[in-house]
Design a protein around this motif. Structure first.
Motif, PDB file in Angstrom:
ATOM      1  N   ILE A  82      44.999  39.016  49.305  1.00 60.63           N
ATOM      2  CA  ILE A  82      45.297  40.065  48.332  1.00 60.63           C
ATOM      3  C   ILE A  82      46.189  41.114  48.977  1.00 60.63           C
ATOM      4  O   ILE A  82      45.883  41.600  50.073  1.00 60.63           O
ATOM      5  N   GLU A 110      47.730  35.113  47.338  1.00 61.20           N
ATOM      6  CA  GLU A 110      47.468  34.628  45.973  1.00 61.20           C
ATOM      7  C   GLU A 110      47.531  35.779  44.983  1.00 61.20           C
ATOM      8  O   GLU A 110      48.008  35.628  43.861  1.00 61.20           O
ATOM      9  N   TRP A 111      47.062  36.964  45.410  1.00 58.16           N
ATOM     10  CA  TRP A 111      47.051  38.153  44.567  1.00 58.16           C
ATOM     11  C   TRP A 111      48.056  39.143  45.127  1.00 58.16           C
ATOM     12  O   TRP A 111      47.874  39.670  46.230  1.00 58.16           O
ATOM     13  N   ILE A 113      49.891  42.593  43.878  1.00 61.37           N
ATOM     14  CA  ILE A 113      49.821  43.588  42.816  1.00 61.37           C
ATOM     15  C   ILE A 113      50.626  44.825  43.200  1.00 61.37           C
ATOM     16  O   ILE A 113      50.397  45.420  44.253  1.00 61.37           O
ATOM     17  N   ILE A 133      38.083  41.692  43.084  1.00 62.67           N
ATOM     18  CA  ILE A 133      38.712  40.376  43.225  1.00 62.67           C
ATOM     19  C   ILE A 133      37.960  39.546  44.260  1.00 62.67           C
ATOM     20  O   ILE A 133      37.681  38.355  44.064  1.00 62.67           O
ATOM     21  N   THR A 137      36.220  35.889  43.348  1.00 66.25           N
ATOM     22  CA  THR A 137      37.067  34.761  43.754  1.00 66.25           C
ATOM     23  C   THR A 137      36.754  34.416  45.204  1.00 66.25           C
ATOM     24  O   THR A 137      36.041  35.153  45.888  1.00 66.25           O
TER      25      THR A 137
END
Length: 348
Positions: A82, A110-111, A113, A133, A137
């Motif tokens: 993340i 994967e994340w 933002i 998250i 996950t």
């Protein structure tokens, strides 16, 4: 589904202050009479730092994470699932600077933002997002990057520099590393959106124009005396409110926290918040005199400074709290800090 049995910890923080300190006189010698210079909102700090010409948000992020990588090694980046980036003045239109930061760090999380709201409290908001998250996950670790880069750009324009508001902001960057572990657990978070105030922080120029239009007037924040009074009143109320909400759930009086770390718009807010919460000045560190108003960077950079200077013993209950813009968001988070995560402690 959120799995609250998954414990997420604040594993480490690091930060970056660009360039040499810029003294208050750089601005105050240009201040015009009749401006709101006497307002407590714009009482300038002794120093602040400015980004260099051409220094990008990715440059700042790379500098901010360097001390962390020196402690843990570049392999830290291999497990980042993340990446949340809040850039005060995004330089890549439409998409923000998160992708550029990821590319500079050589990671493909994967994340990914770009957090465009949350402002001065975006650090806590990013911690909340990352934790949820990781609790829903398989994600194992997260990087949160806060970048403040308006002081040496927007506020240093020749038409803006004479305004009292220009002397308060500073530039810098902060990075936090979150992991699945019980080393320094995030105990509780309170986040409140107040969207009815979202339109009150405006960008203006003389003559008026949209920010993307060309024209002779330089952009700056549209403060008015009435608006300043409203922001001061809201800030004085909502930051203690979210702080008390977290402390209430933990059954700890706010005055008993070991460290209070807030955003730092000006000296008066800092004084009012610690007085309201009953926290003495020695347990409410700030970097305002050296760095000015760092907006979303204030919490991670100030906490990094406090940890590095030995102000945060292992076992400390740390309370982060702040608000954004004209009061459209406020958030607080509590962490049981047990020092920077060392390689032997593991991250899972």
């Amino acid at each position: 589904m959120i799995d609250v049995s998954v414990t997420v910890s604040l594993a480490d923080v690091s930060s970056y202050r660009p360039g040499e300190p810029v003294p208050a006189e750089y601005f105050t010698r240009f201040h015009e009479t009749g401006d709101s210079g006497n307002a407590v909102m714009f009482n300038p700090p002794r120093f602040r730092h400015h980004v260099a010409v051409g220094e990008s948000p990715a440059d700042m992020a790379e500098q901010a994470i360097a001390p962390m990588l020196a402690r843990h090694g570049a392999e830290l980046l291999d497990e980042v699932d993340i990446l949340i980036v809040h850039t005060q003045l995004p330089e890549t239109w439409f998409v923000g600077n998160g992708g550029e930061v990821a590319a500079r760090l050589g990671i493909v999380p994967e994340w990914l933002i770009d957090l465009h709201n949350g402002g001065c409290a975006s650090f806590v908001y990013a911690v909340k997002l990352a934790r949820e998250i990781m609790q829903s996950t398989p994600a194992k670790s997260a990087l949160i990057v806060n970048i403040a880069n308006t002081a040496g750009q927007l506020f240093d324009q020749d038409q803006v520099r004479p305004l009292a508001q220009a002397a308060v902001p500073g530039d810098g960057a902060g990075v936090a590393w979150l992991t699945r572990s019980d080393h320094s657990p995030i105990l509780d978070i309170e986040a409140r959106h107040l969207p009815q105030y979202a339109g009150e922080m405006t960008l203006v120029s003389d003559p008026p124009r949209r920010h993307w239009q060309s024209g002779p007037g330089q952009m700056h924040i549209g403060f008015t005396e009435a608006g300043i009074a409203k922001v001061l009143n809201r800030g004085n109320e909502i930051v203690p409110e979210v702080a008390r909400a977290v402390c209430g759930r933990l059954e700890v009086p706010p005055g008993d926290v070991d460290l209070l770390v807030t955003n730092q718009p000006n000296r008066k807010f800092l004084e009012n918040w610690r007085d309201s919460l009953g926290v003495p000045a020695e347990r409410h560190p700030d970097t305002f005199e050296e760095c000015g108003n760092l907006f979303g960077v204030a919490m991670p950079l100030t906490f990094d400074h406090a940890v590095t200077s030995g102000q945060v013993p292992d076992g400390s209950l740390v309370l982060f709290a702040g608000f954004a813009h004209a009061g459209d968001f406020a958030a607080a988070a509590a962490v049981r800090w047990n020092g920077r995560l060392s390689p032997r402690d593991g991250s899972c």
